[in-house]
Design a protein around this motif. Sequence first.
Motif, short mmCIF file in Angstrom:
data_model
loop_
_atom_site.label_atom_id
_atom_site.label_comp_id
_atom_site.label_asym_id
_atom_site.label_seq_id
_atom_site.Cartn_x
_atom_site.Cartn_y
_atom_site.Cartn_z
N GLN A 130 42.31 40.97 31.57
CA GLN A 130 42.35 39.52 31.76
C GLN A 130 43.60 38.91 31.14
O GLN A 130 44.17 37.95 31.67
N HIS A 131 44.02 39.46 29.99
CA HIS A 131 45.19 38.91 29.30
C HIS A 131 46.52 39.42 29.86
O HIS A 131 47.50 38.69 29.90
N PHE A 132 46.56 40.69 30.29
CA PHE A 132 47.83 41.29 30.68
C PHE A 132 47.90 41.68 32.16
O PHE A 132 48.98 41.97 32.66
N GLY A 133 46.77 41.68 32.85
CA GLY A 133 46.77 42.10 34.26
C GLY A 133 47.00 40.94 35.19
O GLY A 133 46.12 40.57 35.98
N ARG A 134 48.18 40.36 35.11
CA ARG A 134 48.50 39.17 35.91
C ARG A 134 48.46 39.46 37.41
O ARG A 134 48.11 38.61 38.21
N GLY A 135 48.86 40.67 37.80
CA GLY A 135 48.94 41.00 39.22
C GLY A 135 47.64 41.48 39.82
O GLY A 135 47.58 41.76 41.02
N ILE A 136 46.59 41.58 39.00
CA ILE A 136 45.31 42.08 39.49
C ILE A 136 44.57 40.96 40.24
O ILE A 136 44.53 39.81 39.78
N ALA A 137 43.98 41.27 41.37
CA ALA A 137 43.26 40.28 42.18
C ALA A 137 42.10 39.67 41.40
O ALA A 137 41.45 40.37 40.61
N PRO A 138 41.82 38.37 41.60
CA PRO A 138 40.75 37.70 40.85
C PRO A 138 39.39 38.38 40.97
O PRO A 138 38.64 38.44 40.00
N HIS A 139 39.07 38.88 42.17
CA HIS A 139 37.74 39.49 42.34
C HIS A 139 37.61 40.79 41.53
O HIS A 139 36.50 41.14 41.11
N ILE A 140 38.74 41.46 41.25
CA ILE A 140 38.70 42.66 40.41
C ILE A 140 38.36 42.28 38.98
O ILE A 140 37.56 42.95 38.31
N HIS A 141 38.95 41.17 38.49
CA HIS A 141 38.64 40.68 37.14
C HIS A 141 37.14 40.36 37.01
O HIS A 141 36.51 40.70 36.00
#
Length: 312
Positions: free
Chosen positions: A264-275
């Motif tokens: 959540q803090h460092f995975g800026r490029g990760i899609a919202p649904h993955i978070h």
Amino acid sequence: MAGFNLTPSDQSTFVLMGIPGLEAAHVWIAIPFAMSYIITMLGNVTVLIVVGRDQTLHKPMYLLICMLALTDIIKSTSILPKALCIFWFNLKGITVSGCLTQMFFLHTVSFTQSAILVTMAFDRYIAICNPLRYATILSNARIAKLGLVGLIRGVLCILPLTLLLSWLPYCANRTIAHTHCANMVVAKLSCGDITIISMYNLVVAFTVSGLDLMLIALSYGLILRAVLRISSRKAHQKALNTCTAHLCVMLTIYTPGYFTSLTQHFGRGIAPHIHVILGNFSLLIPPMLNPIIYGVKTKELRDKVSNCFHRK
């Protein structure tokens, strides 16, 4: 049918979106969620019933396992029924007070669970390093008091945050892109200044989890030192086997939680649904696995559960 179509313009509610981007698959996503909840309830309730009915299991270690089972039940129940209502019935609306209540129970139980894991590490330390005094140091009454202290600590940590959030003014857009209410997600919907809330949340989270992990590491450091002093290899294995279940449970609770926090803090490029999916897994998988781990790794408990089902 108004409850099925609550929108962000409704000033008395927030709107939980479930898993953004995967709305079309919500019905199917709900199936593993529902299965995990059923397994969680069956496993943890079975542990509570077996330990409660068998007098020979009324020992500190099993009392701690029951405390852990209770926290797992409360944690799952605080988020899963609402998530299933979103997935199956499109009931996305949740009142502000309902959202804050869900958040309060979720985070209070998480802090309490962390305190129980510390007590479990201390229990293993006394059992291995000072076995002759185990019964006098760790009585059932003392374990119950330590559990109560852990609960009070959780309440005192989360109550100020809940009160601060309840006093905030919220903007017109009250959409939460998640299946449940989390403290900072709710705070970011506010039109007011959330600096104090952000700082308080960060300090409490790092202080509590950091202190608990430090105490657990200290306990296991002392256990390892005591085990290495034993000359017998068989005694080494026997002593370490008593810690296996606790170590596995710690890994299932802490590892997904920290991994989710880091993404959540460092995975800026990760899609919202993955978070969102990762956030749910970190809360749903440990309660489902914990009773299985203790059932498999703790022979006495495994035998009692087996005998219970054979009698039936």
